[in-house]
Design a protein around this motif. Sequence first.
Motif, PDB file in Angstrom:
ATOM      1  N   VAL A 114      55.544 -51.605  -0.070  1.00 35.22           N
ATOM      2  CA  VAL A 114      54.492 -52.341  -0.784  1.00 35.22           C
ATOM      3  C   VAL A 114      55.120 -53.484  -1.574  1.00 35.22           C
ATOM      4  CG1 VAL A 114      52.694 -52.189  -2.563  1.00 35.22           C
ATOM      5  CG2 VAL A 114      52.979 -50.324  -0.906  1.00 35.22           C
ATOM      6  N   LYS A 115      56.213 -53.190  -2.238  1.00 30.37           N
ATOM      7  CA  LYS A 115      56.905 -54.208  -3.024  1.00 30.37           C
ATOM      8  C   LYS A 115      57.357 -55.363  -2.131  1.00 30.37           C
ATOM      9  CE  LYS A 115      60.763 -54.959  -6.175  1.00 30.37           C
ATOM     10  NZ  LYS A 115      61.888 -54.370  -6.898  1.00 30.37           N
ATOM     11  N   SER A 116      57.857 -55.053  -0.941  1.00 26.84           N
ATOM     12  CA  SER A 116      58.339 -56.128  -0.056  1.00 26.84           C
ATOM     13  C   SER A 116      57.191 -57.021   0.420  1.00 26.84           C
ATOM     14  CB  SER A 116      59.105 -55.549   1.132  1.00 26.84           C
ATOM     15  OG  SER A 116      58.248 -54.890   2.022  1.00 26.84           O
ATOM     16  N   ILE A 117      55.986 -56.510   0.466  1.00 26.94           N
ATOM     17  CA  ILE A 117      54.825 -57.311   0.866  1.00 26.94           C
ATOM     18  C   ILE A 117      54.350 -58.202  -0.289  1.00 26.94           C
ATOM     19  CG2 ILE A 117      52.388 -57.225   1.565  1.00 26.94           C
ATOM     20  CD1 ILE A 117      53.067 -54.468   2.881  1.00 26.94           C
ATOM     21  N   PHE A 118      54.289 -57.654  -1.484  1.00 30.61           N
ATOM     22  CA  PHE A 118      53.620 -58.325  -2.600  1.00 30.61           C
ATOM     23  C   PHE A 118      54.531 -58.928  -3.658  1.00 30.61           C
ATOM     24  CE2 PHE A 118      50.327 -55.403  -1.040  1.00 30.61           C
ATOM     25  CZ  PHE A 118      49.280 -56.296  -0.871  1.00 30.61           C
ATOM     26  N   ASN A 119      55.823 -58.659  -3.614  1.00 27.27           N
ATOM     27  CA  ASN A 119      56.683 -59.109  -4.690  1.00 27.27           C
ATOM     28  C   ASN A 119      57.842 -59.908  -4.131  1.00 27.27           C
ATOM     29  OD1 ASN A 119      59.069 -58.207  -6.857  1.00 27.27           O
ATOM     30  ND2 ASN A 119      57.070 -58.532  -7.781  1.00 27.27           N
ATOM     31  N   GLY A 120      58.139 -61.029  -4.761  1.00 29.23           N
ATOM     32  CA  GLY A 120      59.255 -61.854  -4.320  1.00 29.23           C
ATOM     33  C   GLY A 120      58.803 -63.259  -3.958  1.00 29.23           C
ATOM     34  N   ALA A 121      59.776 -64.125  -3.782  1.00 28.20           N
ATOM     35  CA  ALA A 121      59.514 -65.553  -3.596  1.00 28.20           C
ATOM     36  C   ALA A 121      58.704 -65.874  -2.342  1.00 28.20           C
ATOM     37  CB  ALA A 121      60.833 -66.316  -3.573  1.00 28.20           C
ATOM     38  N   ASN A 122      58.845 -65.097  -1.295  1.00 30.91           N
ATOM     39  CA  ASN A 122      58.146 -65.399  -0.045  1.00 30.91           C
ATOM     40  C   ASN A 122      57.082 -64.346   0.272  1.00 30.91           C
ATOM     41  OD1 ASN A 122      57.787 -67.153   2.107  1.00 30.91           O
ATOM     42  ND2 ASN A 122      59.159 -66.003   3.443  1.00 30.91           N
ATOM     43  N   SER A 123      56.574 -63.693  -0.760  1.00 32.92           N
ATOM     44  CA  SER A 123      55.638 -62.581  -0.581  1.00 32.92           C
ATOM     45  C   SER A 123      54.214 -63.071  -0.338  1.00 32.92           C
ATOM     46  CB  SER A 123      55.648 -61.694  -1.825  1.00 32.92           C
ATOM     47  OG  SER A 123      55.112 -62.391  -2.937  1.00 32.92           O
ATOM     48  N   LEU A 124      53.389 -62.160   0.125  1.00 32.35           N
ATOM     49  CA  LEU A 124      51.973 -62.450   0.313  1.00 32.35           C
ATOM     50  C   LEU A 124      51.329 -62.854  -1.013  1.00 32.35           C
ATOM     51  CD1 LEU A 124      49.381 -62.528   2.007  1.00 32.35           C
ATOM     52  CD2 LEU A 124      49.161 -60.059   1.625  1.00 32.35           C
ATOM     53  N   ALA A 125      51.709 -62.212  -2.097  1.00 28.83           N
ATOM     54  CA  ALA A 125      51.126 -62.542  -3.407  1.00 28.83           C
ATOM     55  C   ALA A 125      51.439 -63.977  -3.808  1.00 28.83           C
ATOM     56  CB  ALA A 125      51.617 -61.564  -4.467  1.00 28.83           C
ATOM     57  N   VAL A 126      52.673 -64.425  -3.599  1.00 30.24           N
ATOM     58  CA  VAL A 126      53.046 -65.800  -3.966  1.00 30.24           C
ATOM     59  C   VAL A 126      52.299 -66.804  -3.086  1.00 30.24           C
ATOM     60  CG1 VAL A 126      54.945 -67.470  -3.960  1.00 30.24           C
ATOM     61  CG2 VAL A 126      55.270 -65.209  -4.971  1.00 30.24           C
ATOM     62  N   LYS A 127      52.241 -66.543  -1.795  1.00 27.72           N
ATOM     63  CA  LYS A 127      51.524 -67.449  -0.888  1.00 27.72           C
ATOM     64  C   LYS A 127      50.037 -67.510  -1.235  1.00 27.72           C
ATOM     65  CE  LYS A 127      54.733 -66.899   2.936  1.00 27.72           C
ATOM     66  NZ  LYS A 127      54.928 -66.406   4.302  1.00 27.72           N
ATOM     67  N   THR A 128      49.481 -66.351  -1.556  1.00 27.39           N
ATOM     68  CA  THR A 128      48.066 -66.307  -1.925  1.00 27.39           C
ATOM     69  C   THR A 128      47.823 -67.019  -3.249  1.00 27.39           C
ATOM     70  OG1 THR A 128      47.833 -64.224  -0.733  1.00 27.39           O
ATOM     71  CG2 THR A 128      46.120 -64.750  -2.322  1.00 27.39           C
ATOM     72  N   PHE A 129      48.715 -66.840  -4.201  1.00 27.19           N
ATOM     73  CA  PHE A 129      48.609 -67.542  -5.484  1.00 27.19           C
ATOM     74  C   PHE A 129      48.584 -69.055  -5.257  1.00 27.19           C
ATOM     75  CE2 PHE A 129      50.328 -69.780  -9.109  1.00 27.19           C
ATOM     76  CZ  PHE A 129      49.635 -69.224 -10.174  1.00 27.19           C
ATOM     77  N   GLN A 130      49.467 -69.546  -4.405  1.00 26.63           N
ATOM     78  CA  GLN A 130      49.544 -70.990  -4.142  1.00 26.63           C
ATOM     79  C   GLN A 130      48.250 -71.514  -3.529  1.00 26.63           C
ATOM     80  OE1 GLN A 130      53.076 -70.867  -1.722  1.00 26.63           O
ATOM     81  NE2 GLN A 130      54.440 -71.218  -3.458  1.00 26.63           N
ATOM     82  N   LYS A 131      47.711 -70.817  -2.545  1.00 31.17           N
ATOM     83  CA  LYS A 131      46.474 -71.280  -1.905  1.00 31.17           C
ATOM     84  C   LYS A 131      45.283 -71.124  -2.840  1.00 31.17           C
ATOM     85  CE  LYS A 131      48.193 -73.069   1.483  1.00 31.17           C
ATOM     86  NZ  LYS A 131      48.499 -74.452   1.259  1.00 31.17           N
ATOM     87  N   ALA A 132      45.255 -70.067  -3.624  1.00 34.96           N
ATOM     88  CA  ALA A 132      44.173 -69.906  -4.603  1.00 34.96           C
ATOM     89  C   ALA A 132      44.224 -71.034  -5.623  1.00 34.96           C
ATOM     90  CB  ALA A 132      44.265 -68.547  -5.287  1.00 34.96           C
ATOM     91  N   SER A 133      45.423 -71.450  -6.011  1.00 33.47           N
ATOM     92  CA  SER A 133      45.569 -72.586  -6.930  1.00 33.47           C
ATOM     93  C   SER A 133      45.040 -73.860  -6.298  1.00 33.47           C
ATOM     94  CB  SER A 133      47.042 -72.784  -7.316  1.00 33.47           C
ATOM     95  OG  SER A 133      47.519 -71.685  -8.030  1.00 33.47           O
ATOM     96  N   ASP A 134      45.376 -74.071  -5.034  1.00 32.91           N
ATOM     97  CA  ASP A 134      44.869 -75.246  -4.320  1.00 32.91           C
ATOM     98  C   ASP A 134      43.344 -75.234  -4.256  1.00 32.91           C
ATOM     99  OD1 ASP A 134      47.491 -76.029  -3.852  1.00 32.91           O
ATOM    100  OD2 ASP A 134      47.510 -75.376  -1.751  1.00 32.91           O
ATOM    101  N   ILE A 135      42.778 -74.088  -3.918  1.00 38.76           N
ATOM    102  CA  ILE A 135      41.324 -73.963  -3.814  1.00 38.76           C
ATOM    103  C   ILE A 135      40.680 -74.183  -5.180  1.00 38.76           C
ATOM    104  CG2 ILE A 135      39.431 -72.339  -3.343  1.00 38.76           C
ATOM    105  CD1 ILE A 135      41.325 -71.129  -1.147  1.00 38.76           C
TER     106      ILE A 135
END
Length: 168
Positions: A114-135
Motif C-alpha cells: 500500500v505504501k509503495s502505491i500511495f507514498n513517495g515521489a512517483n506515487s499515485l497520491a503525488v500524481k493525483t495531487f498534481q492533477k487535482a491541483s491543475d483541475i
Amino acid sequence: DAEAMQKAAAELAATGSKSIFKQVEKTDDNGNITKKYDTESIYKSVKSFVDSYNSLIDSAGDSDTSSVLKKTLWLTNSTKTYEDELKDVGITIGKDNKLTIDEDTFKNANMTDVKSIFNGANSLAVKTFQKASDIYNLSNSVINAGSIYDSTASYQALSTGQLYDSIF
C-alpha cells in the motif's frame, strides 16, 4: 472536490514524521513490543482518497471546460496504470473510472505494498495531487474569469467596458 482530493492525496504522500505510513509500536498480550503499520489509520486515509477521487471524477465529468476534462482523463488513465497493484490491496477501478475499496481485503493486505502505491515521489497520491491541483486551478480560472459564451459556444472574456458598450 479538487481541493478535497488535494488534501487526501497530500496526507497519503506525506513523508517523515507526518507520514501516515510510519510504523508504531504495538505490544502483544505477552508484553512483546513490535513495530507495525497502523492499518486502521491507513485505511481511513485511503478511504478518504477513494471518496475524494470519486467525487472529483463526478464533478469534473460535469464540466464543459475541455481543459478540465483533459486533465480528468489524464488522471483516470494514470490511475489505470496502477490497476493491478490497486487490485492486490482491495481497490478496484469500475467501468465508470471510479474506485471501490474492499475494507477486509485492504486491511489484510501487505501495508508495504500500500505504501509503495500511495507514498513517495512517483506515487499515485503525488500524481493525483498534481492533477487535482491543475483541475482546481483551471476551475478557478473559469469561475473567476468575466467570461460568457459566444455564438460558437466558446468562452469570450469581456472587460466591464466591453460589456457596457455591448449593451448600449
